[in-house]
Design an enzyme around this catalytic site. Structure first.
Site, PDB file in Angstrom:
ATOM      1  N   TRP A   1      -8.441  17.771   4.320  1.00 26.69           N
ATOM      2  CA  TRP A   1      -9.851  17.520   4.682  1.00 26.69           C
ATOM      3  C   TRP A   1     -10.282  18.414   5.844  1.00 26.69           C
ATOM      4  O   TRP A   1     -11.418  18.894   5.883  1.00 26.69           O
ATOM      5  CB  TRP A   1     -10.056  16.051   5.074  1.00 26.69           C
TER       6      TRP A   1
ATOM      7  N   ASN B   1      -2.893   9.724  -6.813  1.00 27.44           N
ATOM      8  CA  ASN B   1      -1.645  10.505  -6.874  1.00 27.44           C
ATOM      9  C   ASN B   1      -0.426   9.632  -6.612  1.00 27.44           C
ATOM     10  O   ASN B   1       0.646  10.149  -6.271  1.00 27.44           O
ATOM     11  CB  ASN B   1      -1.698  11.622  -5.826  1.00 27.44           C
TER      12      ASN B   1
ATOM     13  N   ALA C   1      -5.080   3.054  -3.148  1.00 26.29           N
ATOM     14  CA  ALA C   1      -6.340   3.691  -3.543  1.00 26.29           C
ATOM     15  C   ALA C   1      -6.101   5.083  -4.123  1.00 26.29           C
ATOM     16  O   ALA C   1      -6.983   5.683  -4.732  1.00 26.29           O
ATOM     17  CB  ALA C   1      -7.249   3.805  -2.328  1.00 26.29           C
TER      18      ALA C   1
ATOM     19  N   ASP D   1       0.880  -1.158   0.000  1.00 22.78           N
ATOM     20  CA  ASP D   1       0.000   0.000   0.000  1.00 22.78           C
ATOM     21  C   ASP D   1       0.936   1.233   0.000  1.00 22.78           C
ATOM     22  O   ASP D   1       2.136   1.087   0.270  1.00 22.78           O
ATOM     23  CB  ASP D   1      -0.868  -0.052   1.261  1.00 22.78           C
TER      24      ASP D   1
ATOM     25  N   LEU E   1     -10.759   7.389   7.168  1.00 24.81           N
ATOM     26  CA  LEU E   1     -10.500   7.688   5.748  1.00 24.81           C
ATOM     27  C   LEU E   1      -9.311   6.926   5.181  1.00 24.81           C
ATOM     28  O   LEU E   1      -9.064   6.954   3.985  1.00 24.81           O
ATOM     29  CB  LEU E   1     -10.249   9.190   5.562  1.00 24.81           C
TER      30      LEU E   1
ATOM     31  N   GLY F   1      -7.105   4.465   3.439  1.00 28.11           N
ATOM     32  CA  GLY F   1      -7.346   3.431   2.433  1.00 28.11           C
ATOM     33  C   GLY F   1      -8.647   3.627   1.666  1.00 28.11           C
ATOM     34  O   GLY F   1      -8.972   2.849   0.777  1.00 28.11           O
ATOM     35  N   VAL F   2      -9.394   4.666   2.028  1.00 26.33           N
ATOM     36  CA  VAL F   2     -10.707   4.921   1.414  1.00 26.33           C
ATOM     37  C   VAL F   2     -10.544   5.917   0.257  1.00 26.33           C
ATOM     38  O   VAL F   2      -9.742   6.847   0.361  1.00 26.33           O
ATOM     39  CB  VAL F   2     -11.666   5.490   2.494  1.00 26.33           C
ATOM     40  N   SER F   3     -11.306   5.739  -0.817  1.00 23.65           N
ATOM     41  CA  SER F   3     -11.151   6.623  -1.982  1.00 23.65           C
ATOM     42  C   SER F   3     -11.521   8.071  -1.641  1.00 23.65           C
ATOM     43  O   SER F   3     -12.211   8.334  -0.655  1.00 23.65           O
ATOM     44  CB  SER F   3     -12.035   6.139  -3.134  1.00 23.65           C
ATOM     45  N   ARG F   4     -11.083   8.981  -2.495  1.00 24.74           N
ATOM     46  CA  ARG F   4     -11.335  10.401  -2.261  1.00 24.74           C
ATOM     47  C   ARG F   4     -12.844  10.703  -2.205  1.00 24.74           C
ATOM     48  O   ARG F   4     -13.318  11.402  -1.312  1.00 24.74           O
ATOM     49  CB  ARG F   4     -10.684  11.223  -3.376  1.00 24.74           C
TER      50      ARG F   4
ATOM     51  N   SER G   1     -14.340   9.323   0.871  1.00 27.70           N
ATOM     52  CA  SER G   1     -13.849  10.100   2.023  1.00 27.70           C
ATOM     53  C   SER G   1     -14.709  11.345   2.230  1.00 27.70           C
ATOM     54  O   SER G   1     -15.082  11.672   3.362  1.00 27.70           O
ATOM     55  CB  SER G   1     -12.396  10.548   1.805  1.00 27.70           C
TER      56      SER G   1
END
Ligand code: B16
Ligand code: MG
Length: 218
Positions: free
Chosen positions: A25, A118, A115, A9, A44, A46-49, A52
């Protein structure tokens, strides 16, 4: 020779970008008039944008139009990217480079399973891009962790079976994704959050070559 796929990751495993995600955020939450805590930030990882933002709006009990959401998503990413401008190899988390080098020495396959959309510029800036035989990031998958898509695709690109794949993850969703995908999950972080991981290390400085050798040989 035994060859396994070692899937890393990115955020929270190779680099500590969670702090930058947090700042970006937090700014949006504050502008919307509510507080965003470090505890909230754990949700948040590992969670997608997109997901999130939904979680943050749920925390602040804010309902918004798709147009407003799109604006905040752009604002968040621009703000996040501004923290990455000066990023270099000094931001690689402790203990990561010795493990990457050892895996190369042992001729193992290495992939990224992140995830983040970037991921590539971050690998470039930290000088780690060349270590990876395959890169799968948020641009390549449609199902977010805990769906195992990101890791299954990485294993597929490396021509490796899930059971011969090892995933290093700092997020609960990521550990679950590895487990659901039939891979060996290695949690990097705290036992209180990552108890579902098959193996657990506080960070890579706690991991020795014998552990890697055992993974390669079994
Ligand atoms: P971006 P990982 C994840 O990366 C982060 O943990 C998560 O906090 C972030 O929202 C997500 O990437 C998306 O990132 O906004 O850069 O596309 O941990 O899966 O490497
Ligand atoms: Mg992570």
């Amino acid at each position: 020779m035994n060859t396994k796929a070692f899937i890393f990751d990115l955020d929270g495993v190779i680099v500590d970008t969670a702090k930058y995600h947090f700042l970006a955020w937090e700014k949006i939450a504050n502008e919307l008039g509510f507080e965003f805590t470090h505890e909230n930030n754990e949700l948040l990882k590992g969670v997608s944008r997109v997901r999130s933002l939904d979680i943050i709006l749920e925390i602040g009990k804010v309902t918004a139009s798709q147009e407003a959401k799109n604006r905040w998503l752009i604002q968040k990413n621009e703000d996040y990217l501004s923290y990455l401008v000066d990023m270099d190899e000094s931001e690689i988390l402790q203990g990561v480079m010795p493990i990457l080098n050892y895996l190369k020495e042992r001729n193992q396959l290495i992939a990224l399973g992140s995830a983040s959309k970037n991921a590539r510029p971050i690998l470039e800036k930290t000088g780690t891009l060349d270590f990876f035989d395959a890169i799968v990031d948020g641009n390549d998958v449609s199902n977010a962790k805990p769906d195992p898509e990101v890791f299954l695709l990485a294993a597929k690109l490396l021509n490796t079976k899930p059971e011969d794949s090892i995933v290093f993850e700092d997020s609960v969703a990521g550990v679950q994704a590895a487990n659901i995908g039939g891979m060996i999950s290695v949690g990097i972080g705290e036992a209180s959050t990552l108890h579902e991981a098959k193996y657990l290390f506080k960070d890579f400085t706690q991991m020795d070559k014998t552990f890697i050798d055992n993974l390669i040989n079994n």
